[in-house]
Design an enzyme around this catalytic site. Structure first.
Site, PDB file in Angstrom:
ATOM      1  CG  HIS A  38      -2.229  -0.624   1.030  1.00 21.35           C
ATOM      2  ND1 HIS A  38      -3.417   0.014   1.311  1.00 21.35           N
ATOM      3  CD2 HIS A  38      -2.563  -1.846   0.563  1.00 21.35           C
ATOM      4  CE1 HIS A  38      -4.425  -0.790   1.029  1.00 21.35           C
ATOM      5  NE2 HIS A  38      -3.927  -1.926   0.573  1.00 21.35           N
ATOM      6  CB  SER A 105      -6.999  -4.627 -11.554  1.00 18.36           C
ATOM      7  OG  SER A 105      -8.089  -4.820 -10.671  1.00 18.36           O
ATOM      8  CD  GLU A 107      -6.664  -2.120  -3.318  1.00 17.81           C
ATOM      9  OE1 GLU A 107      -5.538  -1.615  -3.121  1.00 17.81           O
ATOM     10  OE2 GLU A 107      -6.926  -3.307  -3.055  1.00 17.81           O
TER      11      GLU A 107
END
Length: 322
Positions: A38, A105, A107
């Site tokens: 992230h 894919s 976020e």
């Protein structure tokens, strides 16, 4: 027998702590580990988001047995696929064959920092499939030149390529992603225990390949404290992928989840110290056809207590109850 994994949740702990936790997870006896990738945490209350690939490099050196994996990396916007391929090959060498590359894919939360704009899902899947094909070509060895709809690659080559090819998994949530995964992936990744995803993966070429799920849990001897912590840090989880993929900032997730109650969270996330609830959550994945399940303990500062409990209680219960 379903293999049980440990999650290094980069959104809830700093890099040194994450490495320390996975070392302990290896000692405790988890079968594998996964790492989120992230740029932002989902909620401000989680408080962290170090660079996953640096953490993985350190983990590869600090551990000796436990497999490592991204869960998941988007190779389409924040990273170029040729760079993802180089990172994955290097991790495979550092870990001596223990690394698996999980791809998805993406976020908006993480990719908008470099994407500029966030395209609709059909376009994102098109971009993603092209990126996966580039990575696979680089894993094949030799020079790769590619001039596609979304990417240009000019005479790229992985100069440090492991003898053992990096296994490549793809995260799925519906028919389109299952079709891509069935064609191009070595294993399936999902966060919901849905047999229809497994069936679609199989129908598109995935039959017989591993299927890896993930379950959030919140261990605490005080169940009320566990419910409060799960609500504070993980109430976004119930929004579903169609929402989670679109929001661009932790504050957006704060707004989207402002009416989620603690009891709503505890209905879907095992909280407390009753191992039967944890076993039931993992069993739902096993019954849907998953072969591996990674657990996410909510709360970065609770990992040591959770790992001790896992060694004494949870892992034996899972291995006896599945």
């Amino acid at each position: 027998m379903v293999r049980i994994g440990y999650t290094m949740m980069t959104e809830q702990a700093g890099p040194r702590d994450l490495v320390e936790h996975v070392v302990r997870a290896e000692d405790v006896g988890f079968d594998f580990s996964v790492t989120s990738d992230h740029y932002f945490p989902w909620l401000r209350s989680q408080g962290h988001s170090p660079y996953a690939w640096s953490v993985l490099g350190a983990a590869a050196q600090a551990t000796s047995r436990i497999p490592l994996m991204t869960y998941v990396t988007c190779p389409s916007f924040r990273y170029h696929p040729a760079v993802v391929a180089q990172k994955a090959a290097t991790l495979q060498l550092l870990s001596e064959g223990r690394f698996r590359l999980g791809l998805g894919s993406g976020e908006n939360l993480n990719e908008h920092v470099a994407a500029g704009s966030w395209p609709p899902i059909d376009v994102r899947h098109e971009v993603f499939e092209e990126a996966v094909c580039i990575i696979r070509a680089l894993f094949d060895g030799g020079h790769v030149t590619h001039h596609g709809t979304h990417f240009d690659v000019d005479s790229a080559r992985l100069w440090d390529l492991p003898d053992e090819r990096v296994p490549l998994g793809i995260a799925v949530s519906g028919a389109q992603s299952c079709a891509i995964a069935g064609r191009l992936a070595d294993f399936l990744i999902a966060t919901e225990p849905r047999a229809d995803l497994v069936a679609a993966f199989d129908q598109n070429g995935g039959e017989g390949k591993p299927r890896i799920g993930q379950v959030p849990v919140c261990y605490d001897t005080d169940r009320d404290a566990a419910v409060r912590r799960a609500h504070e840090q993980f109430r976004w989880f119930g929004c579903g992928w169609k929402v989670n993929a679109e929001l661009a900032h932790p504050d957006s997730f704060e707004s989207a989840t402002r009416f989620v109650r603690p009891e709503d969270v505890s209905d879907s996330i095992p909280c407390g110290d009753d191992p039967d609830r944890f076993v039931a959550a993992v069993r739902s994945f096993a019954e849907a056809g998953f072969t591996e399940v990674a657990l996410v303990q909510i709360g970065g500062d609770t990992q040591h207590a959770y790992l001790d409990w896992s060694q004494k209680t949870l892992l034996p219960a899972l291995r006896n109850g599945l």
